[in-house]
Design a protein around this motif. Structure first.
Motif, short mmCIF file in Angstrom:
data_model
loop_
_atom_site.label_atom_id
_atom_site.label_comp_id
_atom_site.label_asym_id
_atom_site.label_seq_id
_atom_site.Cartn_x
_atom_site.Cartn_y
_atom_site.Cartn_z
N SER A 14 -5.80 -9.93 21.92
CA SER A 14 -6.66 -10.02 22.12
C SER A 14 -7.21 -11.19 23.20
O SER A 14 -7.90 -11.71 23.37
CB SER A 14 -7.25 -10.73 20.48
N LYS A 119 -12.14 -11.54 18.84
CA LYS A 119 -12.81 -10.88 18.80
C LYS A 119 -12.52 -10.10 19.78
O LYS A 119 -13.16 -10.25 20.66
CB LYS A 119 -13.83 -11.14 18.10
N ASN A 121 -11.68 -5.80 20.46
CA ASN A 121 -12.22 -4.04 20.00
C ASN A 121 -10.62 -3.33 20.26
O ASN A 121 -9.90 -4.32 20.69
CB ASN A 121 -12.97 -3.55 20.51
N ASP A 122 -10.37 -2.69 19.47
CA ASP A 122 -8.72 -2.38 19.22
C ASP A 122 -8.08 -1.61 20.41
O ASP A 122 -7.19 -1.69 20.61
CB ASP A 122 -8.62 -1.23 18.16
N THR A 123 -8.88 -0.45 20.88
CA THR A 123 -8.93 -0.62 22.66
C THR A 123 -8.27 -1.02 23.19
O THR A 123 -7.23 -0.86 24.31
CB THR A 123 -9.76 0.70 22.75
N LYS A 147 -5.23 -5.99 10.33
CA LYS A 147 -6.12 -5.99 10.13
C LYS A 147 -6.07 -5.47 8.32
O LYS A 147 -7.39 -6.35 7.31
CB LYS A 147 -6.68 -4.25 9.94
N ASP A 167 -16.01 -13.86 21.47
CA ASP A 167 -16.08 -12.34 22.14
C ASP A 167 -14.96 -12.56 22.76
O ASP A 167 -15.09 -13.24 24.22
CB ASP A 167 -17.52 -12.41 22.77
N GLU A 169 -13.94 -10.08 24.37
CA GLU A 169 -13.73 -9.37 25.21
C GLU A 169 -14.58 -9.34 26.61
O GLU A 169 -15.13 -8.90 27.63
CB GLU A 169 -14.57 -7.68 24.44
#
Length: 187
Positions: A14, A119, A121-123, A147, A167, A169
């Motif tokens: 992350s 946070k 996403n998994d990808t 998880k 966030d 990302e």
């Protein structure tokens, strides 16, 4: 004066370790950053008793026993050169959370002032993990562990009104600015 502890949690990959290091660099002399993984690696590299025990767990991708981790963390936080300490990578499961919270509750030298969840996403987490040269097998193992306990960890810190979701990302400089702005409200 008690140390102010800020926990950074997030999926493997992350970016929480990078985020913590950059925040500490930005606030040299005010914020110290530790990674649970780095604390363990240091013990392993120094071939201490704790390091030798931890090594057998780390090589399999398993979590090091909670009591050992908590002792390492508390020792590092108490010895930190600053009042504010950021710690990433802990807790990773509800058992660690319960033990740590019980320990900190009875410790008047450390106060958890905030928990930042980075946070992604998994990808994206997997891409970042693999880009740093680490194994897919260990990623899958760590992601599964993460998880399994995430909802309980989030609920615990949200109930205490100290959980802040970031966030992760977005561009790194935007994430760092977001964390920095938030920290100004809690430090």
């Amino acid at each position: 004066m008690p140390k102010k502890l800020i926990l950074l949690i997030g999926a493997p990959g992350s970016g929480k370790s990078t985020d913590a290091k950059l925040i500490a660099e930005k606030h040299t002399g005010k914020v110290t950053s530790y990674s649970t993984g780095d604390l363990i690696k240091e013990e392993i590299n120094n071939e201490t008793g704790i390091g030798n025990i931890a090594k057998s767990y780390v090589e399999k991708g398993d979590l090091v026993p909670t009591q050992i981790i908590v002792e390492l963390i508390v020792d590092a936080v108490n010895k930190a050169p600053t009042e504010v300490v950021m710690l990433d990578g802990f807790p990773r499961e509800d058992k660690e959370l319960q033990y740590f919270c019980d320990y900190i509750f009875n410790n008047d030298k450390i106060n958890i002032i905030s928990v930042l969840e980075i946070k992604v996403n998994d990808t994206l987490a997997k891409e970042r993990w693999l880009a740093s040269g680490r194994s897919e097998e260990i990623f899958e193992h760590e992601m599964k562990s993460y998880k399994e306990s995430l909802a309980e960890i989030e609920a615990h810190y949200d109930d205490k009104h100290i959980l802040k979701v970031i966030d992760g990302e977005r561009d790194l400089d935007v994430v760092i600015a977001d964390i920095d702005t938030y920290l100004e409200t809690v430090i």
